[in-house]
Scaffold this motif. Structure first.
Motif, PDB file in Angstrom:
ATOM      1  N   ASN A   1      -8.862   1.804   4.539  1.00  0.00           N
ATOM      2  CA  ASN A   1      -8.756   0.385   4.189  1.00  0.00           C
ATOM      3  C   ASN A   1     -10.104  -0.251   3.889  1.00  0.00           C
ATOM      4  OD1 ASN A   1      -6.654   1.312   6.076  1.00  0.00           O
ATOM      5  ND2 ASN A   1      -5.713  -0.622   5.592  1.00  0.00           N
ATOM      6  N   ILE A   2     -11.153   0.206   4.588  1.00  0.00           N
ATOM      7  CA  ILE A   2     -12.458  -0.446   4.448  1.00  0.00           C
ATOM      8  C   ILE A   2     -13.020  -0.276   3.040  1.00  0.00           C
ATOM      9  CG2 ILE A   2     -13.843   1.532   5.238  1.00  0.00           C
ATOM     10  CD1 ILE A   2     -14.424  -2.193   6.048  1.00  0.00           C
TER      11      ILE A   2
ATOM     12  N   ILE B   1      -4.148 -12.631  -0.590  1.00  0.00           N
ATOM     13  CA  ILE B   1      -3.334 -13.211   0.481  1.00  0.00           C
ATOM     14  C   ILE B   1      -1.849 -13.165   0.093  1.00  0.00           C
ATOM     15  CG2 ILE B   1      -3.125 -15.721   0.006  1.00  0.00           C
ATOM     16  CD1 ILE B   1      -4.446 -14.260   3.259  1.00  0.00           C
ATOM     17  N   ILE B   2      -1.564 -13.324  -1.187  1.00  0.00           N
ATOM     18  CA  ILE B   2      -0.153 -13.302  -1.617  1.00  0.00           C
ATOM     19  C   ILE B   2       0.416 -11.880  -1.524  1.00  0.00           C
ATOM     20  CG2 ILE B   2       1.355 -13.579  -3.637  1.00  0.00           C
ATOM     21  CD1 ILE B   2      -0.371 -16.083  -4.309  1.00  0.00           C
ATOM     22  N   THR B   3      -0.338 -10.897  -2.018  1.00  0.00           N
ATOM     23  CA  THR B   3       0.196  -9.527  -1.976  1.00  0.00           C
ATOM     24  C   THR B   3       0.069  -8.908  -0.579  1.00  0.00           C
ATOM     25  OG1 THR B   3      -1.927  -8.695  -2.736  1.00  0.00           O
ATOM     26  CG2 THR B   3      -0.236  -9.017  -4.404  1.00  0.00           C
ATOM     27  N   GLY B   4      -1.042  -9.177   0.106  1.00  0.00           N
ATOM     28  CA  GLY B   4      -1.293  -8.516   1.393  1.00  0.00           C
ATOM     29  C   GLY B   4      -0.612  -9.182   2.572  1.00  0.00           C
TER      30      GLY B   4
ATOM     31  N   GLN C   1      -4.950  -5.045   8.491  1.00  0.00           N
ATOM     32  CA  GLN C   1      -5.429  -3.932   7.658  1.00  0.00           C
ATOM     33  C   GLN C   1      -5.138  -4.165   6.179  1.00  0.00           C
ATOM     34  OE1 GLN C   1      -2.853  -3.691   9.667  1.00  0.00           O
ATOM     35  NE2 GLN C   1      -1.216  -2.455   8.833  1.00  0.00           N
ATOM     36  N   ARG C   2      -4.144  -5.003   5.899  1.00  0.00           N
ATOM     37  CA  ARG C   2      -3.829  -5.296   4.499  1.00  0.00           C
ATOM     38  C   ARG C   2      -4.680  -6.443   3.967  1.00  0.00           C
ATOM     39  NH1 ARG C   2       2.025  -5.366   6.343  1.00  0.00           N
ATOM     40  NH2 ARG C   2       2.424  -3.160   6.660  1.00  0.00           N
ATOM     41  N   LEU C   3      -5.437  -7.077   4.870  1.00  0.00           N
ATOM     42  CA  LEU C   3      -6.226  -8.241   4.460  1.00  0.00           C
ATOM     43  C   LEU C   3      -7.721  -7.957   4.462  1.00  0.00           C
ATOM     44  CD1 LEU C   3      -4.305 -10.958   6.505  1.00  0.00           C
ATOM     45  CD2 LEU C   3      -3.985 -10.336   4.125  1.00  0.00           C
ATOM     46  N   ILE C   4      -8.097  -6.727   4.802  1.00  0.00           N
ATOM     47  CA  ILE C   4      -9.529  -6.446   4.940  1.00  0.00           C
ATOM     48  C   ILE C   4     -10.262  -6.645   3.621  1.00  0.00           C
ATOM     49  CG2 ILE C   4      -9.169  -3.949   4.659  1.00  0.00           C
ATOM     50  CD1 ILE C   4     -11.897  -5.682   6.752  1.00  0.00           C
ATOM     51  N   THR C   5      -9.555  -6.478   2.501  1.00  0.00           N
ATOM     52  CA  THR C   5     -10.194  -6.720   1.198  1.00  0.00           C
ATOM     53  C   THR C   5     -10.741  -8.138   1.104  1.00  0.00           C
ATOM     54  OG1 THR C   5      -9.859  -6.677  -1.192  1.00  0.00           O
ATOM     55  CG2 THR C   5      -7.991  -7.370   0.117  1.00  0.00           C
ATOM     56  N   LEU C   6     -10.133  -9.063   1.878  1.00  0.00           N
ATOM     57  CA  LEU C   6     -10.532 -10.463   1.770  1.00  0.00           C
ATOM     58  C   LEU C   6     -11.776 -10.794   2.579  1.00  0.00           C
ATOM     59  CD1 LEU C   6      -6.994 -12.105   1.911  1.00  0.00           C
ATOM     60  CD2 LEU C   6      -8.363 -11.508  -0.072  1.00  0.00           C
TER      61      LEU C   6
END
Lengths: 647, 96
Positions: free
Chosen positions: A262-263, A457-460, A471-476
């Motif tokens: 994820n990172i 935020i919408i997809t994750g 873990q689905r928001l770490i991109t943010l």
């Protein structure tokens, strides 16, 4: 006028035919023969690319012609890769295929951006302009590295199930059980991640620190990328603030210390946008090629990174729509180059996706609230419309950094992902950038960051999974730090206009240090000692493993964990792969006198809920030693070990 | 230190007040079922103040403010159209 190239065609053809014959004779396979031919022809091509500088060839060749060969060879190599992927089994050697794939991209890049005579940069002048920034950035990166690798085997304490599974699969790569980097494996995660992850184990052995190290490095590399990206958007000071905040952001540190792919999300997205900005600004073909390549490379990362090509398209669309004619005139070649690079790099995994769409999209199918049917089920249970459920999730997702704790097990922070000061600054920065770009149509350079956050935020959060999971928001993490930096910068500019003689640098430094210290305190002082992430099963196994290590066999483990969890939990499979253990699934009703053969000792391990059975075991094997295993920070009993020595 | 612009000072007070009180109200509302509407109103005011300041600054700024001045952190990065990205390849604005 340039002369034609009399030498190049016969030379190239000779190399190709010779290579084909040599390769076929050597390996006995036509495909390998073609590969060898291509490799040899590539070497010839690289040599002739410098032909202009060689006396006998001067004026004989030009890149205008040579690049045609570069593209042709790249195409041949790609064809070879795709053909081999069709015929090779999952555990067959892919060295030649990977080499061909790398060479195909190299040749493609060489074709679109031929090497030019190197100019001698004036390093002294460069250093005078950028020296201090470079030193500060280097210091931030070193600090980020230390924050991510110090006590890597101990922080976070728990080796969670997915981390352990990743480690076990990486071991499979090293043992040659998995040899295809262009496929997907566990939880439909691309195997390329496992190949990357395996270098830690090959370097340091199968330890916790070793499996986490590759991702800690990737997390650290995100820091300079964050600087370059933010600096390109809003100047070097905002770039440095963003880098410091990201380096010390507890959320980013946690996932940098996790053996999960994820990172990579913020790194690949940041790189894609960085090349996008560079390509727009510099009209550089190489930047366009890398822009396409990074977008394709994202497909080899975590499923969430599939957002990156979508984000790139949104950013491209925004700029294209704002001045369509000019954008197309100036950048149409660049767009074609990016598309070509995307195809070259993504082709193997896309081929896999087309052949095995269910495997490739399994994760999406499970987590997507539309496809999994979750949305309609919840709407029916609540007696509301699907739109109401969506709006509710939107509210939760929107405020997961400020108001609502995430519900995933990987982090388990019992508070929002930002502290109150950083959280307020973030909302102001996000609001400012969103209104400026989307409503006032100003500061278009901010748009990709705005699009990154909202689409993430919408997809994750809104569209994924029953619970909102970090873990689905770490991109943010990167855009969040950027918006905090932006808010700080705008406030400082306002303060400068309001008050003369303001110690700007000192104020800004103090603010950034305050935010960083607060974040580090949350992670290292408050969160870490409590062992919150990973779940109780993984924590129990991680705690038990060092106690049992070195004592089995002749000890046999009898594990009283079912139905909550059993001994074959991945954490234990990685930490104690050689332990002899038996799960006692059915609760005991009588003393188990037949369990222990003569001459063998045993560990009887009971988790809370089955501790009552210890009484029966003690009656069967009296004289053993009882040890209670606790989480001291939470004062929570994890297990009871009853040790019976060999008799 | 002396006051340079009273209107900017008012805006600054709104921004800092909105951040402090809004942030605190949000933090106090963690774990509660209702949304802290006042907090978002205050943070919205802070955003509005920054937007007004940015607009005022755009109006006051000479259009030809040099990029070099921005390099040194002496001014804001420009409000730019997509074409403002079109700097030459050897642009040194972004550091190393």
């Amino acid at each position: 006028m340039q002369k034609r190239f009399p030498l190049i065609i016969p030379l190239f053809l000779f190399a190709f035919v010779f290579g084909a014959l040599l390769g076929r004779r050597w390996k006995g396979d036509l495909a390998d023969g073609v590969l060898t031919a291509v490799a040899l022809a590539t070497i010839i091509l690289i040599i002739i690319s410098y032909g202009e500088r060689l006396r006998p060839w001067r004026g004989q060749v030009s890149w205008y012609h040579a690049r045609g060969f570069a593209f042709a060879i790249a195409g041949l190599l790609l064809g070879y890769v795709l053909q081999q992927q069709l015929v090779l089994g999952g555990n067959q050697d892919r060295t030649a295929v990977v080499a061909a794939w790398v060479m195909a991209f190299g040749l493609y890049a060489l074709g679109v951006a031929p090497p030019r005579r190197p100019t001698r940069p004036d390093w002294r002048a460069w250093w005078q302009v950028h020296g201090r920034t470079t030193l500060v950035l280097a210091a931030i990166t070193v600090i980020a590295l230390v924050l991510r690798v110090a006590q890597l085997g101990e922080i976070p304490f728990t080796l969670d199930g997915d981390e352990a599974n990743f480690a076990l699969e990486s071991l499979g790569v090293l043992r040659g059980q998995m040899r295809d980097p262009f496929a997907v494996a566990l939880h439909s995660q691309p195997t390329m991640s496992l190949f990357y992850s395996s270098w830690g184990i090959s370097l340091l052995g199968p330890t916790l620190a070793a499996i986490r190290l590759p991702w800690a490095i990737l997390g650290t590399l995100t820091i300079p990328v964050a600087f370059w990206l933010a600096a390109r958007i809003k100047g070097p000071i905002v770039g440095l603030i963003t880098a410091v905040l990201l380096a010390t952001y507890h959320f980013h540190i946690q996932f940098s210390r996790h053996n999960l792919n994820n990172i990579g999300d913020p790194l690949w997205a940041g790189l894609a946008l960085l090349f996008f900005y560079r390509a727009l600004a510099r009209h550089s073909r190489l930047d366009w090629a890398f822009f396409g390549a990074v977008n394709a490379w994202a497909l080899y990362g975590y499923t969430g990174a599939r957002l990156i090509p979508v984000l790139s398209l949104i950013a491209l669309g925004y700029y294209a729509l704002s001045d369509y004619t000019r954008f197309w005139q100036q950048h149409r070649l660049g767009l074609l180059i990016a598309l070509g690079a995307f195809i070259v790099v993504a082709a193997p995994i896309l081929e896999y996706g087309l052949r095995f769409p269910n495997d490739f999209n399994d994760r999406v199918r499970i987590t997507d609230i539309f496809e999994s049917g979750w949305l309609l089920r919840v709407a029916a249970v609540r007696g509301t419309s699907a739109l109401d459920v969506l709006l509710d999730r939107f509210r939760l997702g929107l405020l997961v950094f400020n108001l609502y704790p995430e519900g995933g097990g990987f982090y388990g922070l019992p508070q929002p992902l930002l502290d109150p000061f950083a959280g307020a600054l973030f909302l102001v920065g996000l609001g400012f950038a969103t209104v400026r770009t989307l409503i006032l149509r100003k500061d278009p350079q901010l748009f990709p960051m705005v699009a990154w956050w909202w689409s993430g935020i919408i997809t994750g959060a809104v569209f994924s999974g029953a619970e909102i999971q970090s873990q689905r928001l770490i991109t943010l993490a990167l855009p969040v730090c950027f918006f905090i930096a932006l808010a700080l910068w705008q406030i400082l500019q306002l303060a400068r206009r309001a008050v003369a003689g303001l110690p700007q640098r000192e104020l800004l430094t103090a603010g950034v240090i305050l935010l960083s210290v607060s974040s580090l305190y949350i992670y290292f002082v408050d969160y870490t000692p409590r062992h919150l992430g990973g779940g109780i099963a993984a924590e129990t196994m991680t705690t038990l493993a060092p106690i049992l290590k070195g004592r089995t066999p002749p000890y046999h483990v009898y594990f009283f964990g079912a139905p909550r969890f059993t001994w074959n939990f991945p954490t234990m499979q990685f930490l104690l792969p050689n332990a002899q253990a038996t799960d006692i699934v059915q609760p005991l009703t009588a003393p188990p006198t037949d369990l222990l053969p003569p001459g063998q000792g045993a560990f009887f391990i009971f988790i809370p809920g089955r501790v009552d059975e210890l009484r029966l075991v003690r009656r069967a094997f009296p004289g053993g030693e009882v040890q209670e295993v606790f989480n001291s920070a939470r004062q929570e009993e994890l297990a009871v070990i009853y040790t019976v020595p060999p008799r | 230190m002396k006051i340079r612009n009273w209107f900017a000072l008012d805006l600054l007070a709104i921004v800092l007040g909105g951040l402090a009180i809004g942030g605190w109200l949000i933090w106090s509302a963690i774990g509660e079922s209702s949304l802290p509407g006042e907090a978002f109103m205050l943070l919205g005011l802070a955003v509005l103040a920054l937007l007004i300041d940015a607009r005022n600054e755009e109006r006051a700024q000479a259009p030809s403010e040099s990029v070099d001045a921005l390099e040194q952190g002496k001014g804001e990065a420009p409000t730019c159209s997509p074409s403002a990205f079109d700097r030459p390849a050897d642009s040194t604005r972004t550091g190393p």
